[in-house]
Write a protein that holds these residues in place. Sequence first.
Motif, PDB file in Angstrom:
ATOM      1  N   ILE A  91      32.284  -4.896 -47.634  1.00 25.48           N
ATOM      2  CA  ILE A  91      30.914  -4.376 -47.625  1.00 25.48           C
ATOM      3  C   ILE A  91      30.931  -2.872 -47.879  1.00 25.48           C
ATOM      4  O   ILE A  91      31.662  -2.129 -47.214  1.00 25.48           O
ATOM      5  CB  ILE A  91      30.215  -4.655 -46.285  1.00 25.48           C
ATOM      6  N   VAL A  92      30.153  -2.432 -48.832  1.00 27.50           N
ATOM      7  CA  VAL A  92      29.986  -1.009 -49.112  1.00 27.50           C
ATOM      8  C   VAL A  92      28.523  -0.648 -48.934  1.00 27.50           C
ATOM      9  O   VAL A  92      27.644  -1.293 -49.515  1.00 27.50           O
ATOM     10  CB  VAL A  92      30.430  -0.640 -50.548  1.00 27.50           C
ATOM     11  N   SER A  93      28.258   0.367 -48.123  1.00 31.06           N
ATOM     12  CA  SER A  93      26.883   0.821 -47.911  1.00 31.06           C
ATOM     13  C   SER A  93      26.795   2.324 -48.145  1.00 31.06           C
ATOM     14  O   SER A  93      27.785   3.050 -47.995  1.00 31.06           O
ATOM     15  CB  SER A  93      26.419   0.488 -46.490  1.00 31.06           C
ATOM     16  N   THR A  94      25.621   2.763 -48.515  1.00 33.58           N
ATOM     17  CA  THR A  94      25.379   4.187 -48.728  1.00 33.58           C
ATOM     18  C   THR A  94      24.836   4.785 -47.445  1.00 33.58           C
ATOM     19  O   THR A  94      23.715   4.492 -47.039  1.00 33.58           O
ATOM     20  CB  THR A  94      24.370   4.399 -49.876  1.00 33.58           C
ATOM     21  N   GLU A 109      30.254   4.144 -46.906  1.00 34.58           N
ATOM     22  CA  GLU A 109      31.053   3.497 -45.859  1.00 34.58           C
ATOM     23  C   GLU A 109      31.484   2.125 -46.343  1.00 34.58           C
ATOM     24  O   GLU A 109      30.665   1.336 -46.804  1.00 34.58           O
ATOM     25  CB  GLU A 109      30.255   3.363 -44.566  1.00 34.58           C
ATOM     26  N   THR A 110      32.775   1.853 -46.250  1.00 38.31           N
ATOM     27  CA  THR A 110      33.326   0.566 -46.661  1.00 38.31           C
ATOM     28  C   THR A 110      33.906  -0.160 -45.456  1.00 38.31           C
ATOM     29  O   THR A 110      34.662   0.425 -44.680  1.00 38.31           O
ATOM     30  CB  THR A 110      34.428   0.747 -47.722  1.00 38.31           C
ATOM     31  N   ASN A 120      38.386  -3.025 -41.021  1.00 39.10           N
ATOM     32  CA  ASN A 120      38.774  -1.637 -41.243  1.00 39.10           C
ATOM     33  C   ASN A 120      37.572  -0.884 -41.790  1.00 39.10           C
ATOM     34  O   ASN A 120      36.872  -1.379 -42.672  1.00 39.10           O
ATOM     35  CB  ASN A 120      39.931  -1.541 -42.242  1.00 39.10           C
ATOM     36  N   LYS A 121      37.329   0.308 -41.254  1.00 45.02           N
ATOM     37  CA  LYS A 121      36.212   1.125 -41.693  1.00 45.02           C
ATOM     38  C   LYS A 121      36.740   2.323 -42.472  1.00 45.02           C
ATOM     39  O   LYS A 121      37.552   3.095 -41.969  1.00 45.02           O
ATOM     40  CB  LYS A 121      35.388   1.602 -40.491  1.00 45.02           C
ATOM     41  N   LEU A 122      36.279   2.458 -43.714  1.00 47.49           N
ATOM     42  CA  LEU A 122      36.716   3.545 -44.580  1.00 47.49           C
ATOM     43  C   LEU A 122      35.512   4.376 -45.002  1.00 47.49           C
ATOM     44  O   LEU A 122      34.432   3.847 -45.250  1.00 47.49           O
ATOM     45  CB  LEU A 122      37.416   2.985 -45.824  1.00 47.49           C
ATOM     46  N   LEU A 123      35.701   5.675 -45.080  1.00 42.01           N
ATOM     47  CA  LEU A 123      34.640   6.581 -45.494  1.00 42.01           C
ATOM     48  C   LEU A 123      35.068   7.350 -46.730  1.00 42.01           C
ATOM     49  O   LEU A 123      36.209   7.813 -46.833  1.00 42.01           O
ATOM     50  CB  LEU A 123      34.309   7.568 -44.371  1.00 42.01           C
ATOM     51  N   ASN A 124      34.150   7.487 -47.680  1.00 38.23           N
ATOM     52  CA  ASN A 124      34.401   8.267 -48.894  1.00 38.23           C
ATOM     53  C   ASN A 124      33.198   9.157 -49.173  1.00 38.23           C
ATOM     54  O   ASN A 124      32.061   8.679 -49.147  1.00 38.23           O
ATOM     55  CB  ASN A 124      34.645   7.351 -50.093  1.00 38.23           C
TER      56      ASN A 124
END
Length: 224
Positions: A91-94, A109-110, A120-124
Amino acid sequence: MNRLRCGAFVFSSLFLVVCLSTKTPSYSIVRQEEKLDYIVSKIEYPNFSDNKYTALNKEIKKCSVDTYQEFKNESIRMRKALQMQAVSEYIVSTDEVSAENNIVSVLLETSEFQGGAHPNKLLNSFNFDSYSQKFVKITDITGMSLKEISALARKQLKAKLITGKNLTNDEKLWLEQMIDDGTEPQERNFSTFLCKKNEVIIYFEPYSVAPYVYGTQTVSIQRR
């Protein structure tokens, strides 16, 4: 709303007529969903309408869609190798789109799940200067060295997570070590940030400076 069906994917684009602020350039939210027997995905990311944001759009799409293909392929390999029955999730959200003068900031946020206790929570983040057509670094926007930023981040995080908390000596030492490791004066440790008018907000993913249960951590660095 316009829809384009392509195989198992569903794309949609919802144009935001009114910007989130008077300074935020116009953009649409691109949506992509997929549901298979071994994976479920839902991806949403911004796409800016002005051609001067072409480079920004390219990097955002690469981070959202191309990374999903890599995750999908990995899920297939894991399912075969480990004979897994669990359904993977991507899931990718803005989280935020904002602008300050000529710099547009985007935070994605992924959430990735391939089995286990939790995703797992990833931020870009993307901080793009439309004038120079370049992505800015945290040292550019703050006017500080990585060593200075590191010292400020450590001070704030320890005050937030350790000072005045009911922790054992071992827990304090453990947290201090995680914070020190995650805020070493290296560019990768401060690569996720958003530009604001008078400050820069730095984001730390779970596990980077504290255990997962502490969630995402942030610190604020004043701009010079």
